[in-house]
Design an enzyme around this catalytic site. Structure first.
Site, PDB file in Angstrom:
ATOM      1  N   ARG A 202     -10.059  54.648  46.363  1.00 19.41           N
ATOM      2  CA  ARG A 202     -11.034  53.573  46.228  1.00 19.41           C
ATOM      3  C   ARG A 202     -11.197  53.207  44.752  1.00 19.41           C
ATOM      4  NH1 ARG A 202     -15.105  54.858  49.672  1.00 19.41           N
ATOM      5  NH2 ARG A 202     -16.587  53.419  48.782  1.00 19.41           N
TER       6      ARG A 202
ATOM      7  N   LYS B  42     -23.181  51.409  48.798  1.00 22.07           N
ATOM      8  CA  LYS B  42     -24.071  50.377  49.327  1.00 22.07           C
ATOM      9  C   LYS B  42     -25.514  50.857  49.351  1.00 22.07           C
ATOM     10  CE  LYS B  42     -21.098  49.168  52.739  1.00 22.07           C
ATOM     11  NZ  LYS B  42     -20.613  48.535  53.963  1.00 22.07           N
TER      12      LYS B  42
ATOM     13  N   GLU C 248     -18.396  47.261  57.339  1.00 26.87           N
ATOM     14  CA  GLU C 248     -19.594  47.508  58.141  1.00 26.87           C
ATOM     15  C   GLU C 248     -20.665  46.548  57.634  1.00 26.87           C
ATOM     16  OE1 GLU C 248     -21.034  51.544  58.030  1.00 26.87           O
ATOM     17  OE2 GLU C 248     -22.780  51.006  59.264  1.00 26.87           O
TER      18      GLU C 248
HETATM   19  P1  ATP Z   1     -20.459  52.780  52.060  1.00 28.51           P
HETATM   20  O1  ATP Z   1     -20.806  52.432  50.644  1.00 28.51           O
HETATM   21  O2  ATP Z   1     -21.570  52.512  53.018  1.00 28.51           O
HETATM   22  O3  ATP Z   1     -19.743  54.075  52.237  1.00 28.51           O
HETATM   23  P2  ATP Z   1     -17.933  51.634  52.724  1.00 28.51           P
HETATM   24  O4  ATP Z   1     -17.388  51.674  51.377  1.00 28.51           O
HETATM   25  O5  ATP Z   1     -17.408  52.565  53.740  1.00 28.51           O
HETATM   26  O6  ATP Z   1     -19.470  51.702  52.578  1.00 28.51           O
HETATM   27  P3  ATP Z   1     -17.234  49.511  54.507  1.00 28.51           P
HETATM   28  O7  ATP Z   1     -18.002  48.292  54.797  1.00 28.51           O
HETATM   29  O8  ATP Z   1     -17.044  50.476  55.607  1.00 28.51           O
HETATM   30  O9  ATP Z   1     -17.923  50.182  53.282  1.00 28.51           O
HETATM   31  O10 ATP Z   1     -15.857  49.163  53.839  1.00 28.51           O
HETATM   32  C1  ATP Z   1     -14.963  48.199  54.336  1.00 28.51           C
HETATM   33  C2  ATP Z   1     -13.604  48.447  53.774  1.00 28.51           C
HETATM   34  O11 ATP Z   1     -13.627  48.361  52.358  1.00 28.51           O
HETATM   35  C3  ATP Z   1     -13.101  49.825  54.133  1.00 28.51           C
HETATM   36  O12 ATP Z   1     -11.764  49.717  54.572  1.00 28.51           O
HETATM   37  C4  ATP Z   1     -13.212  50.587  52.866  1.00 28.51           C
HETATM   38  O13 ATP Z   1     -12.223  51.558  52.793  1.00 28.51           O
HETATM   39  C5  ATP Z   1     -13.035  49.510  51.800  1.00 28.51           C
HETATM   40  N1  ATP Z   1     -13.724  49.890  50.585  1.00 28.51           N
HETATM   41  C6  ATP Z   1     -15.022  50.172  50.439  1.00 28.51           C
HETATM   42  N2  ATP Z   1     -15.309  50.533  49.175  1.00 28.51           N
HETATM   43  C7  ATP Z   1     -14.156  50.475  48.483  1.00 28.51           C
HETATM   44  C8  ATP Z   1     -13.775  50.738  47.125  1.00 28.51           C
HETATM   45  N3  ATP Z   1     -14.658  51.143  46.209  1.00 28.51           N
HETATM   46  N4  ATP Z   1     -12.482  50.559  46.785  1.00 28.51           N
HETATM   47  C9  ATP Z   1     -11.597  50.139  47.684  1.00 28.51           C
HETATM   48  N5  ATP Z   1     -11.868  49.889  48.969  1.00 28.51           N
HETATM   49  C10 ATP Z   1     -13.136  50.048  49.380  1.00 28.51           C
HETATM   50 MG    MG Z   2     -17.443  52.624  55.923  1.00 28.42          MG
END
Ligand code: ATP
Ligand code: MG
Length: 563
Positions: free
Chosen positions: A265, A275, A40
């Site tokens: 994650r 974020k 996103e």
């Molecule tokens: P937020 O911090 O706003 O919740 P998010 O982690 O959902 O953000 P996105 O931009 O939606 O952020 O993530 C893009 C991709 O990266 C998604 O497929 C998410 O699952 C993956 N992702 C995000 N954070 C992690 C993490 N800590 N470890 C592994 N994958 C991640």
């Molecule tokens: Mg997300």
């Protein structure tokens, strides 16, 4: 991709490989493997995203498949072009190759709208007038079923009319939503008539003011996967409870159905990855921007000097699991150190200089000493380091009254200057306050190159820089951004209470051998005995600025949580 190829956990297998192997053996997706990385654009990418990038692009690589880059831009109020640009740069830098498959969820808004109309026509969606609070009340709890909205029985015609008018901008934000008609009694709360569209009179970074209704994540994501022919839609564990809805939408529409797979994650010690929190660090100026080298962002790590190869190596080492875990930040630094040890150019730099005058060395003379560029890689060759009568050494390599276990320079003691000579300290010069400002030493011309012909031994070898040839520089030393290994451990306070006030230490007036004069932003060096350093973008023609990428040894073991 050329030498940037992503090959994570080569040889290491994970449960996702098993699932894909199984699908390939049954021919479920005609043996295709097609993944996507769906950020996103509401912030910069961090090390957690790097894990997802390495996993998704790595699977495509491993199975000869494809991986798309798709921006999940369904929320117009938080998303910005700046984030899109930074994400593209970061994914590319990490080695992700999406070829011509750069997509945006907003590319599919027309199709999603058409599918929503189909859902209404089939009796699977309705326009609801309940307020957000009322909807929450009606939703029920984990232990109690929800109640159906009184608007759930609207006729198809009325729903079609209202939905179109929602799209046309006739209603205010929050006045109505489109909901799927699933099951208010479902034990899975995600299935209790989830919202598909909400009204947001906001300008979108790509579609401008064309839309004032925007699809919810769940309504958009699976359909986008389906449109793109994704086979394995990999997401983090929080989405496990959403899988039932992901499947329901695709089955109800009767369209091509990818498989959602969840993994744990990445969580890392001394690091926050939300974020929202990273944005707060930036906005409140606790750091100098998204790419501050203390940030766990990809751009911060790049600026700090972490090589993409090292980040990929780390992502391979930590593997892919189904249960949440916490990774020691020392492991990331280990990968960085391993890579830099093999590849970084060595130079000598004095961070906290003290001057040495060799009283028996001819005035005005300069000798060219030969120094090894990287002992791990003979192909990197050697370089010339100028030597002269006045030199700098590290202030803490000298002690006037050394304790027993201090073997470096002291009055009357002899040490080796690396690549040069043995020197002996004869006299200590002090200022009026009694601070040591200069050391008068003598060198032994017979020890050129650093060996004594008479077999005399010294207990220390020091790095040095010739004063007249030294390049002045600034060095930024980074310490942990948080004082606790779990920054979220706040006893009810804001996570900022755990910020380390000493995370940045700036040293100016450091002296570096002239080799670095030509260095460009991003070049990485090992400063002998000091650590790995990288030229920062703040460098000017007057002053080179270095970031300390990582120390030579693991220092995390020594970091203690403040009780
Ligand atoms: P937020 O911090 O706003 O919740 P998010 O982690 O959902 O953000 P996105 O931009 O939606 O952020 O993530 C893009 C991709 O990266 C998604 O497929 C998410 O699952 C993956 N992702 C995000 N954070 C992690 C993490 N800590 N470890 C592994 N994958 C991640
Ligand atoms: Mg997300």
């Amino acid at each position: 991709m050329t030498d940037q190829t992503i090959q994570p956990n080569e040889g290491l297998s994970n449960f996702i490989h098993d699932l894909i192997d199984e699908d390939n053996s049954t021919g479920r997706f005609e043996k295709r493997v097609h993944t996507r990385f769906p950020p996103e654009p509401n912030g910069y990418l961090h090390i957690g995203h790097a894990k997802s990038i390495v996993l998704n692009f790595g699977l495509a690589e491993k199975y000869g498949g494809k991986c798309n880059l798709r921006f999940d831009d369904t929320n117009p109020t938080k998303e910005e072009q700046e984030y899109v640009d930074s994400i593209i740069e970061d994914v590319k830098w990490l080695g992700g190759d999406w070829d011509d498959r750069l997509f945006f969820a907003s590319d599919y808004f027309d199709q999603l709208y058409a599918w929503a109309v189909q859902m209404i026509k089939d009796g699977n969606a309705f326009v609801d007038d309940l307020s957000a609070d009322e909807m929450r009340e009606y939703r029920g709890t984990l232990t109690e079923p929800g109640k159906e909205s009184p608007f759930r029985t609207r006729s198809v015609e009325e729903n079609l009319d209202l939905f179109e008018r929602m799209k046309n901008g006739e209603f205010a934000d929050g006045a109505k939503v489109l909901r799927a008609k699933v099951d208010m009694a479902s034990p899975n709360i995600n299935m209790r008539d989830p919202v598909m569209y909400r009204i947001r009179h906001a300008t979108h970074h790509r579609t401008g003011d064309k839309w004032c209704i925007y699809p919810m994540y769940d309504w958009a994501h699976g359909q986008c996967d389906s449109i793109e022919g994704v086979t394995h839609s990999i997401c983090t564990l929080e989405y496990a409870d959403h899988r039932q809805l992901y499947d329901w939408y695709l089955d109800t529409l009767g369209i091509y159905h990818p498989q959602q797979i969840e993994f744990a994650r990445l969580n890392m010690t001394y690091t926050v990855m939300s974020k929202r929190k990273l944005l707060k660090l930036v906005n409140d100026k606790h750091v100098r921007g998204w790419d501050d080298p203390r940030m766990p962002t990809v751009s911060g790590m790049r600026r700090r000097g972490y090589p993409a190869e090292a980040i990929r190596d780390f992502c391979g080492r930590i593997g892919v699991a189904k249960t949440p875990n916490m990774i020691d930040i020392g492991l990331l630094e280990y990968s960085v150190r391993q890579y830099l040890n093999l590849h970084a150019q060595r130079v000598m730099a004095v961070l906290r200089p003290i001057k040495i005058v060799l009283t028996n060395y001819p005035e005005g003379a300069v000798e060219e000493m030969s120094a090894v560029n990287n002992p791990e890689d003979p192909s990197m060759g050697s370089r010339i380091v100028p030597f002269s009568r006045e030199l700098y050494i590290e202030a803490d390599d000298f002690m006037e009254n050394p304790p027993k276990n201090f073997y470096r320079l002291a009055p009357g003691r002899e040490v080796r200057l690396r690549y040069a000579y043995f020197i002996k300290c004869d006299e200590v010069i002090k200022d009026e306050q009694g601070n040591v400002v200069e050391l008068r030493c003598t060198y032994d011309p017979a020890t050129r190159g650093g060996d004594s012909p008479d077999g005399r031994k010294v207990k220390a070898t020091l790095h040095w820089v010739s004063a007249q040839h030294a390049v002045d520089a600034e060095v930024r030393l980074y310490n942990a951004l948080f004082t606790k290994s779990n920054p979220e451990d706040t006893e009810g306070e804001d996570f900022l209470t755990n910020l380390n006030p000493n995370s940045l230490e700036v040293l100016s007036g450091i002296k570096v051998e002239p080799f670095v004069e030509e260095a460009k932003v991003g070049d990485r060096f090992q400063f002998e005995r000091q650590g790995y350093f990288c030229v920062d973008k703040d460098t000017t023609p007057q002053k080179i600025v270095f970031n300390r990428t990582v120390s030579l040894k693991d220092t995390w073991a020594k970091v203690q949580d403040k009780a």
